[in-house]
Design a protein around this motif. Structure first.
Motif, PDB file in Angstrom:
ATOM      1  N   VAL A  61       1.982   8.463   0.501  1.00 16.75           N
ATOM      2  CA  VAL A  61       3.029   7.606   0.201  1.00 16.75           C
ATOM      3  C   VAL A  61       4.118   8.026   1.600  1.00 16.75           C
ATOM      4  CG1 VAL A  61       5.383   7.253  -0.688  1.00 16.75           C
ATOM      5  CG2 VAL A  61       3.103   6.882  -1.895  1.00 16.75           C
ATOM      6  N   GLU A  62       4.308   9.507   1.829  1.00 18.87           N
ATOM      7  CA  GLU A  62       5.100   9.868   2.691  1.00 18.87           C
ATOM      8  C   GLU A  62       4.510   9.764   4.335  1.00 18.87           C
ATOM      9  OE1 GLU A  62       8.039  11.391   2.715  1.00 18.87           O
ATOM     10  OE2 GLU A  62       7.928  10.889   0.477  1.00 18.87           O
ATOM     11  N   THR A  63       3.306   9.619   4.295  1.00 20.77           N
ATOM     12  CA  THR A  63       2.716   9.270   5.948  1.00 20.77           C
ATOM     13  C   THR A  63       3.032   7.848   5.869  1.00 20.77           C
ATOM     14  OG1 THR A  63       0.770  10.894   5.374  1.00 20.77           O
ATOM     15  CG2 THR A  63       0.531   9.285   7.133  1.00 20.77           C
ATOM     16  N   VAL A  64       2.876   6.930   4.887  1.00 15.16           N
ATOM     17  CA  VAL A  64       3.037   5.349   5.062  1.00 15.16           C
ATOM     18  C   VAL A  64       4.370   5.262   5.313  1.00 15.16           C
ATOM     19  CG1 VAL A  64       2.837   3.222   4.019  1.00 15.16           C
ATOM     20  CG2 VAL A  64       0.973   4.853   3.870  1.00 15.16           C
ATOM     21  N   ARG A 114      -2.803   0.223   0.550  1.00 17.21           N
ATOM     22  CA  ARG A 114      -4.041   0.182   1.643  1.00 17.21           C
ATOM     23  C   ARG A 114      -3.822  -1.228   2.447  1.00 17.21           C
ATOM     24  NH1 ARG A 114      -8.173   1.976  -2.458  1.00 17.21           N
ATOM     25  NH2 ARG A 114      -8.248   4.457  -2.138  1.00 17.21           N
ATOM     26  N   ALA A 115      -3.569  -2.237   1.698  1.00 21.82           N
ATOM     27  CA  ALA A 115      -3.425  -3.355   2.252  1.00 21.82           C
ATOM     28  C   ALA A 115      -1.985  -3.434   3.372  1.00 21.82           C
ATOM     29  CB  ALA A 115      -3.160  -4.500   1.638  1.00 21.82           C
ATOM     30  N   THR A 116      -0.915  -2.822   2.999  1.00 23.97           N
ATOM     31  CA  THR A 116       0.173  -2.690   3.858  1.00 23.97           C
ATOM     32  C   THR A 116      -0.368  -1.930   5.063  1.00 23.97           C
ATOM     33  OG1 THR A 116       1.711  -2.717   1.765  1.00 23.97           O
ATOM     34  CG2 THR A 116       2.568  -1.739   3.958  1.00 23.97           C
ATOM     35  N   ALA A 117      -0.930  -0.870   4.729  1.00 23.76           N
ATOM     36  CA  ALA A 117      -1.347   0.061   5.990  1.00 23.76           C
ATOM     37  C   ALA A 117      -2.176  -0.803   6.961  1.00 23.76           C
ATOM     38  CB  ALA A 117      -2.028   1.210   5.468  1.00 23.76           C
ATOM     39  N   GLU A 118      -2.818  -1.790   6.595  1.00 19.60           N
ATOM     40  CA  GLU A 118      -3.739  -2.631   7.735  1.00 19.60           C
ATOM     41  C   GLU A 118      -2.557  -3.414   8.590  1.00 19.60           C
ATOM     42  OE1 GLU A 118      -6.979  -3.011   7.934  1.00 19.60           O
ATOM     43  OE2 GLU A 118      -7.065  -1.365   6.400  1.00 19.60           O
ATOM     44  N   ALA A 119      -1.484  -3.399   8.210  1.00 22.30           N
ATOM     45  CA  ALA A 119      -0.450  -4.227   9.074  1.00 22.30           C
ATOM     46  C   ALA A 119      -0.065  -3.246  10.095  1.00 22.30           C
ATOM     47  CB  ALA A 119       0.506  -4.963   8.396  1.00 22.30           C
ATOM     48  N   ASP A 122      -0.697   1.493  14.348  1.00 16.57           N
ATOM     49  CA  ASP A 122      -0.512   3.206  14.557  1.00 16.57           C
ATOM     50  C   ASP A 122      -0.848   3.685  13.490  1.00 16.57           C
ATOM     51  OD1 ASP A 122       0.315   2.480  17.163  1.00 16.57           O
ATOM     52  OD2 ASP A 122       2.564   2.554  16.683  1.00 16.57           O
ATOM     53  N   LEU A 123      -0.438   3.460  12.347  1.00 16.06           N
ATOM     54  CA  LEU A 123      -0.543   4.140  10.851  1.00 16.06           C
ATOM     55  C   LEU A 123      -2.226   4.168  10.803  1.00 16.06           C
ATOM     56  CD1 LEU A 123       0.087   5.387   8.288  1.00 16.06           C
ATOM     57  CD2 LEU A 123       0.373   3.199   7.227  1.00 16.06           C
ATOM     58  N   LYS A 124      -2.694   3.159  11.062  1.00 19.71           N
ATOM     59  CA  LYS A 124      -4.461   3.166  10.635  1.00 19.71           C
ATOM     60  C   LYS A 124      -5.076   4.132  11.588  1.00 19.71           C
ATOM     61  CE  LYS A 124      -5.878  -1.027  11.157  1.00 19.71           C
ATOM     62  NZ  LYS A 124      -6.389  -2.230  11.074  1.00 19.71           N
ATOM     63  N   ALA A 125      -4.525   4.360  12.906  1.00 20.81           N
ATOM     64  CA  ALA A 125      -5.041   5.471  13.862  1.00 20.81           C
ATOM     65  C   ALA A 125      -4.828   7.061  13.381  1.00 20.81           C
ATOM     66  CB  ALA A 125      -4.802   5.128  15.080  1.00 20.81           C
ATOM     67  N   PRO A 191      -5.617  -8.295  -5.929  1.00 18.96           N
ATOM     68  CA  PRO A 191      -4.202  -8.485  -5.777  1.00 18.96           C
ATOM     69  C   PRO A 191      -3.882  -9.471  -4.693  1.00 18.96           C
ATOM     70  CG  PRO A 191      -4.906  -6.404  -4.715  1.00 18.96           C
ATOM     71  CD  PRO A 191      -6.186  -7.126  -5.254  1.00 18.96           C
ATOM     72  N   GLN A 192      -2.493  -9.846  -4.904  1.00 13.13           N
ATOM     73  CA  GLN A 192      -1.810 -10.740  -3.619  1.00 13.13           C
ATOM     74  C   GLN A 192      -0.885  -9.752  -2.869  1.00 13.13           C
ATOM     75  OE1 GLN A 192      -1.728 -14.106  -3.501  1.00 13.13           O
ATOM     76  NE2 GLN A 192      -3.521 -14.290  -5.420  1.00 13.13           N
ATOM     77  N   VAL A 193      -1.293  -9.823  -1.836  1.00 14.38           N
ATOM     78  CA  VAL A 193      -0.397  -8.948  -0.584  1.00 14.38           C
ATOM     79  C   VAL A 193       0.130 -10.004   0.190  1.00 14.38           C
ATOM     80  CG1 VAL A 193      -0.567  -7.138   1.000  1.00 14.38           C
ATOM     81  CG2 VAL A 193      -2.014  -7.274  -0.942  1.00 14.38           C
ATOM     82  N   LYS A 194       1.402  -9.869   0.786  1.00 14.97           N
ATOM     83  CA  LYS A 194       2.149 -10.862   1.443  1.00 14.97           C
ATOM     84  C   LYS A 194       3.002  -9.876   2.595  1.00 14.97           C
ATOM     85  CE  LYS A 194       2.351 -14.350  -1.978  1.00 14.97           C
ATOM     86  NZ  LYS A 194       3.262 -14.946  -2.985  1.00 14.97           N
TER      87      LYS A 194
END
Length: 195
Positions: A61-64, A114-119, A122-125, A191-194
Motif C-alpha cells: 500500500v505504501e509503495t502504491v 493490482r488493477a489500479t497499479a496497472e494504470a 512508473d509504478l509497474k516498473a 471485480p469492477q475497476v474504473k
C-alpha cells in the motif's frame, strides 16, 4: 462334557467378539482424533500464510501510495479489509466462515489494488513494487494450497463423522463436523475497476 465344551467355545467366541469391538472402537476413535488434529493443523497452515500476506500488505500500500495519490479509495479499501482480517484472526470466537469472509474481502481489495497499479507505468516498473507483488503472488499460491489441504482434511473428517459405523464413535465422543474454507459469492465474480 459336551455341553461344557460348547459353553466354553461360546464364551471364547463372545470374548473374541467383545475384544474385536473394543479394538475397533479404539481404532475408530484414534482415526477421528487424527483427522480432527489434521483439520486444526490445516487451519494453522492457512493462518500462517494469511499472516504473511497481512504483513506484506502495508508495504504494498505504501509503495502504491507514492505513485497513485488520487486513488485513496482503493487504498482505504485495502487498509480496511486488512484491518478486518487482523480483527477476525485475533478474535478467538470467530468462526471459519467469518475468517473466510474477511479474507475474501481482502482478496477482492487486493485485486482492485493490482488493477489500479496497472494504470501507473512508473509504478509497474518500480523494483520494490515488483518484488512486493511477486511475494504477494507467491503467498497467494501458498494460501490456495493450504486452503485445498484444509478442505481435503475437512472432507475426510466429515465423511468419517457421517459414515457408519464411525458415526457411533463420533457421537459418543462429540466429534462433529468442521466447516470448509469457502469463497463467498462476491469472490467468484470479477471485480469492477474504473479509472
Amino acid at each position: 462334557m459336551n455341553t461344557l465344551n460348547t459353553g466354553t467355545i461360546v464364551l471364547i467366541i463372545v470374548v473374541v467378539l467383545v475384544v474385536a469391538i473394543i479394538l475397533w472402537g479404539i481404532h475408530a476413535y484414534n482415526s477421528l482424533i487424527t483427522l480432527r488434529n489434521r483439520v486444526g493443523n490445516g487451519w494453522a497452515q492457512i493462518d500462517v500464510q494469511l499472516k504473511q500476506r497481512s504483513d506484506l500488505i502495508p508495504n504494498l500500500v505504501e509503495t502504491v501510495k507514492g505513485y497513485a495519490t488520487h486513488e485513496s479509495g482503493v487504498l482505504a479499501e485495502v487498509t480496511k479489509a486488512r484491518a478486518g482480517v487482523v480483527a477476525a484472526a485475533s478474535d478467538p470466537q470467530a468462526t471459519t466462515a467469518q475468517r473466510a469472509e474477511a479474507e475474501n474481502a481482502l482478496s477482492k481489495a487486493l485485486v482492485n489494488l493490482r488493477a489500479t497499479a496497472e494504470a501507473y507505468p512508473d509504478l509497474k516498473a518500480n523494483q520494490n513494487f515488483l518484488d512486493l507483488q511477486n511475494q504477494l503472488s507467491q503467498i497467494e499460491q501458498k494460501i490456495a494450497y493450504a486452503r485445498q489441504f484444509y478442505n481435503d482434511v475437512v472432507l475426510k473428517l466429515n465423511t468419517a463423522v457421517e459414515t457408519f459405523p464411525t458415526t457411533i464413535v463420533a457421537g459418543m465422543f462429540h466429534i462433529g463436523h468442521s466447516q470448509y474454507f469457502q469463497a463467498d459469492e462476491g469472490a467468484r465474480q470479477a471485480p469492477q475497476v474504473k479509472f
